[in-house]
Write an enzyme that holds these catalytic residues in place. Sequence first.
Site, PDB file in Angstrom:
ATOM      1  N   ASN A 250      41.692  40.415   8.483  1.00  0.00           N
ATOM      2  CA  ASN A 250      41.845  40.399   7.026  1.00  0.00           C
ATOM      3  C   ASN A 250      40.471  40.645   6.392  1.00  0.00           C
ATOM      4  O   ASN A 250      39.540  39.854   6.589  1.00  0.00           O
ATOM      5  CB  ASN A 250      42.418  39.041   6.608  1.00  0.00           C
ATOM      6  CG  ASN A 250      42.622  38.954   5.107  1.00  0.00           C
ATOM      7  OD1 ASN A 250      41.745  39.340   4.349  1.00  0.00           O
ATOM      8  ND2 ASN A 250      43.756  38.441   4.692  1.00  0.00           N
TER       9      ASN A 250
ATOM     10  N   HIS B 224      37.618  39.480   1.993  1.00  0.00           N
ATOM     11  CA  HIS B 224      36.364  38.931   1.460  1.00  0.00           C
ATOM     12  C   HIS B 224      35.206  39.923   1.487  1.00  0.00           C
ATOM     13  O   HIS B 224      34.162  39.663   0.898  1.00  0.00           O
ATOM     14  CB  HIS B 224      36.031  37.607   2.139  1.00  0.00           C
ATOM     15  CG  HIS B 224      37.065  36.565   1.798  1.00  0.00           C
ATOM     16  ND1 HIS B 224      37.526  36.397   0.507  1.00  0.00           N
ATOM     17  CD2 HIS B 224      37.770  35.716   2.564  1.00  0.00           C
ATOM     18  CE1 HIS B 224      38.449  35.452   0.496  1.00  0.00           C
ATOM     19  NE2 HIS B 224      38.626  35.028   1.727  1.00  0.00           N
TER      20      HIS B 224
ATOM     21  N   HIS C 293      45.206  41.340   1.252  1.00  0.00           N
ATOM     22  CA  HIS C 293      46.081  40.647   0.304  1.00  0.00           C
ATOM     23  C   HIS C 293      45.790  41.219  -1.077  1.00  0.00           C
ATOM     24  O   HIS C 293      44.682  41.058  -1.578  1.00  0.00           O
ATOM     25  CB  HIS C 293      45.766  39.142   0.348  1.00  0.00           C
ATOM     26  CG  HIS C 293      46.635  38.309  -0.525  1.00  0.00           C
ATOM     27  ND1 HIS C 293      46.591  36.937  -0.506  1.00  0.00           N
ATOM     28  CD2 HIS C 293      47.591  38.631  -1.447  1.00  0.00           C
ATOM     29  CE1 HIS C 293      47.480  36.457  -1.364  1.00  0.00           C
ATOM     30  NE2 HIS C 293      48.075  37.462  -1.965  1.00  0.00           N
TER      31      HIS C 293
ATOM     32  N   ARG D 280      46.171  40.651  -4.583  1.00  0.00           N
ATOM     33  CA  ARG D 280      46.547  39.533  -5.460  1.00  0.00           C
ATOM     34  C   ARG D 280      46.928  40.034  -6.840  1.00  0.00           C
ATOM     35  O   ARG D 280      46.451  41.074  -7.292  1.00  0.00           O
ATOM     36  CB  ARG D 280      45.382  38.544  -5.572  1.00  0.00           C
ATOM     37  CG  ARG D 280      45.213  37.716  -4.329  1.00  0.00           C
ATOM     38  CD  ARG D 280      44.204  36.600  -4.549  1.00  0.00           C
ATOM     39  NE  ARG D 280      44.345  35.601  -3.512  1.00  0.00           N
ATOM     40  CZ  ARG D 280      45.130  34.535  -3.581  1.00  0.00           C
ATOM     41  NH1 ARG D 280      45.839  34.284  -4.667  1.00  0.00           N
ATOM     42  NH2 ARG D 280      45.202  33.696  -2.563  1.00  0.00           N
TER      43      ARG D 280
ATOM     44  N   ARG E  56      41.567  39.996  -7.676  1.00  0.00           N
ATOM     45  CA  ARG E  56      40.190  39.489  -7.616  1.00  0.00           C
ATOM     46  C   ARG E  56      39.399  39.991  -6.416  1.00  0.00           C
ATOM     47  O   ARG E  56      38.198  39.851  -6.377  1.00  0.00           O
ATOM     48  CB  ARG E  56      40.163  37.980  -7.687  1.00  0.00           C
ATOM     49  CG  ARG E  56      40.754  37.260  -6.500  1.00  0.00           C
ATOM     50  CD  ARG E  56      40.633  35.766  -6.755  1.00  0.00           C
ATOM     51  NE  ARG E  56      41.068  34.995  -5.642  1.00  0.00           N
ATOM     52  CZ  ARG E  56      41.927  33.984  -5.752  1.00  0.00           C
ATOM     53  NH1 ARG E  56      42.424  33.672  -6.930  1.00  0.00           N
ATOM     54  NH2 ARG E  56      42.266  33.294  -4.708  1.00  0.00           N
TER      55      ARG E  56
ATOM     56  N   GLU F 245      49.540  41.725   2.428  1.00  0.00           N
ATOM     57  CA  GLU F 245      50.104  40.454   1.968  1.00  0.00           C
ATOM     58  C   GLU F 245      50.322  40.565   0.467  1.00  0.00           C
ATOM     59  O   GLU F 245      49.438  41.045  -0.260  1.00  0.00           O
ATOM     60  CB  GLU F 245      49.135  39.313   2.269  1.00  0.00           C
ATOM     61  CG  GLU F 245      48.827  39.152   3.745  1.00  0.00           C
ATOM     62  CD  GLU F 245      47.638  38.231   3.988  1.00  0.00           C
ATOM     63  OE1 GLU F 245      47.026  37.761   3.009  1.00  0.00           O
ATOM     64  OE2 GLU F 245      47.317  38.014   5.154  1.00  0.00           O
TER      65      GLU F 245
ATOM     66  N   THR G 215      42.892  29.894  -2.305  1.00  0.00           N
ATOM     67  CA  THR G 215      43.475  30.684  -1.223  1.00  0.00           C
ATOM     68  C   THR G 215      44.958  30.342  -1.153  1.00  0.00           C
ATOM     69  O   THR G 215      45.415  29.441  -1.860  1.00  0.00           O
ATOM     70  CB  THR G 215      42.760  30.394   0.124  1.00  0.00           C
ATOM     71  OG1 THR G 215      43.321  31.242   1.136  1.00  0.00           O
ATOM     72  CG2 THR G 215      42.931  28.947   0.563  1.00  0.00           C
ATOM     73  N   THR G 216      45.704  31.057  -0.310  1.00  0.00           N
ATOM     74  CA  THR G 216      47.123  30.768  -0.173  1.00  0.00           C
ATOM     75  C   THR G 216      47.287  29.333   0.331  1.00  0.00           C
ATOM     76  O   THR G 216      46.680  28.955   1.328  1.00  0.00           O
ATOM     77  CB  THR G 216      47.757  31.765   0.837  1.00  0.00           C
ATOM     78  OG1 THR G 216      47.331  33.079   0.477  1.00  0.00           O
ATOM     79  CG2 THR G 216      49.265  31.694   0.794  1.00  0.00           C
TER      80      THR G 216
ATOM     81  N   GLU H 191      55.279  34.960   9.749  1.00  0.00           N
ATOM     82  CA  GLU H 191      53.901  34.593  10.098  1.00  0.00           C
ATOM     83  C   GLU H 191      53.790  33.099   9.832  1.00  0.00           C
ATOM     84  O   GLU H 191      53.948  32.655   8.677  1.00  0.00           O
ATOM     85  CB  GLU H 191      52.884  35.375   9.259  1.00  0.00           C
ATOM     86  CG  GLU H 191      51.455  34.950   9.620  1.00  0.00           C
ATOM     87  CD  GLU H 191      50.378  35.726   8.889  1.00  0.00           C
ATOM     88  OE1 GLU H 191      50.573  36.934   8.630  1.00  0.00           O
ATOM     89  OE2 GLU H 191      49.346  35.099   8.570  1.00  0.00           O
TER      90      GLU H 191
ATOM     91  N   HIS I 293      45.887  31.719   9.229  1.00  0.00           N
ATOM     92  CA  HIS I 293      45.266  30.947   8.151  1.00  0.00           C
ATOM     93  C   HIS I 293      44.372  29.858   8.734  1.00  0.00           C
ATOM     94  O   HIS I 293      44.828  28.998   9.469  1.00  0.00           O
ATOM     95  CB  HIS I 293      46.281  30.308   7.181  1.00  0.00           C
ATOM     96  CG  HIS I 293      45.704  30.219   5.788  1.00  0.00           C
ATOM     97  ND1 HIS I 293      44.879  29.198   5.389  1.00  0.00           N
ATOM     98  CD2 HIS I 293      45.803  31.065   4.742  1.00  0.00           C
ATOM     99  CE1 HIS I 293      44.508  29.406   4.139  1.00  0.00           C
ATOM    100  NE2 HIS I 293      45.049  30.541   3.717  1.00  0.00           N
ATOM    101  N   GLY I 294      43.100  29.965   8.405  1.00  0.00           N
ATOM    102  CA  GLY I 294      42.131  28.945   8.807  1.00  0.00           C
ATOM    103  C   GLY I 294      41.718  29.019  10.265  1.00  0.00           C
ATOM    104  O   GLY I 294      41.051  28.114  10.763  1.00  0.00           O
TER     105      GLY I 294
ATOM    106  N   GLY J 258      40.824  36.161   8.709  1.00  0.00           N
ATOM    107  CA  GLY J 258      39.900  36.785   7.771  1.00  0.00           C
ATOM    108  C   GLY J 258      38.630  36.001   7.524  1.00  0.00           C
ATOM    109  O   GLY J 258      37.534  36.423   7.896  1.00  0.00           O
TER     110      GLY J 258
HETATM  111  N1  PXP Z   1      47.700  35.176   6.694  1.00  0.00           N
HETATM  112  C1  PXP Z   1      48.009  35.040   5.385  1.00  0.00           C
HETATM  113  C2  PXP Z   1      49.438  35.234   4.984  1.00  0.00           C
HETATM  114  C3  PXP Z   1      47.033  34.773   4.415  1.00  0.00           C
HETATM  115  O1  PXP Z   1      47.364  34.651   3.121  1.00  0.00           O
HETATM  116  C4  PXP Z   1      45.691  34.669   4.835  1.00  0.00           C
HETATM  117  C5  PXP Z   1      44.606  34.453   3.824  1.00  0.00           C
HETATM  118  O2  PXP Z   1      44.563  35.543   2.963  1.00  0.00           O
HETATM  119  C6  PXP Z   1      45.415  34.829   6.198  1.00  0.00           C
HETATM  120  C7  PXP Z   1      46.442  35.056   7.108  1.00  0.00           C
HETATM  121  C8  PXP Z   1      44.029  34.740   6.743  1.00  0.00           C
HETATM  122  O3  PXP Z   1      43.542  33.447   6.564  1.00  0.00           O
HETATM  123  P1  PXP Z   1      41.985  33.174   6.801  1.00  0.00           P
HETATM  124  O4  PXP Z   1      41.245  33.991   5.808  1.00  0.00           O
HETATM  125  O5  PXP Z   1      41.859  31.701   6.573  1.00  0.00           O
HETATM  126  O6  PXP Z   1      41.697  33.589   8.219  1.00  0.00           O
END
Ligand code: PXP
Length: 240
Positions: A6, A9, A42, A44, A48, A69, A99-100, A150, A188-189, A210
């Site tokens: 991802n 950023h 993503h 948004r 942003r 996303e 964040t999500t 996911e 995520h994370g 990401g």
């Molecule tokens: N998957 C989804 C659906 C997300 O919204 C995000 C964050 O944009 C990620 C994965 C990646 O998460 P991270 O940036 O914490 O690795």
Amino acid sequence: MRLGVNIDHVATVRQARGGVEPDPFEAAQIVRAAGADGITVHIRMDRRHIQESDIARIRASELLPLNIEMATTDEMQQIARRHRPHKVTLVPEQPGEITTLGGLDCFRSPEAIRRFAELGRELGMDVAVFIDPDSRQIEQAASLGIREIEIHTGEYAKRWPDAARELAAIEEAALTAARLGMRVAAGHGLTVANVGPIVAVRPVEELNIGHHIVSRAIFVGLQAAIGEMMQAMAQGARGS
Ligand code: PXP
């Protein structure tokens, strides 16, 4: 195990100055050179970070499969129609969130999800939902015509290294989805430290990562940061 990187950023840093660098398209080229399997962005509603022009360039280049996303709005359906990515992942979006914050509630907006599932069939595009590790939600997604999930690993990541309960919930959710014939991704994370046990969850075929990769890239470069993650994933797969 596939890795989707991802690159949101990279665009966050660009937007901080309102200029042209760093360029997410250059990041996408490095993602490919590093040997990752896909590019995730993503878009948004407040734009942003990633812009539609970024998507157009990455998509046209066909560097790697593109996963976008997006929220379940009509505007996002139009974006999916215009760019026809390999996959869209439906996420909840709340104004002002950093964040999500969690998975999509598939009971809250079933019609919107069903419309995306139909659009996916029309365009030959995969449609996944980002979902908490909750079997009820997964069964509801399947009943709406969704063939891929996911799993939200955010709670697991937050509690790591004391995350046995959260890991068990992810394992159970992945098995539920696999029994329903769904493909399973997770994200995520995730970091090099906590990714191993998630790689070991057998039905999981893809990770989308990401923030940690882009954070590491500031110090070691993007290609090296992706390499570190791929190595951690390979170790997780071997259970070491
Ligand atoms: N998957 C989804 C659906 C997300 O919204 C995000 C964050 O944009 C990620 C994965 C990646 O998460 P991270 O940036 O914490 O690795």
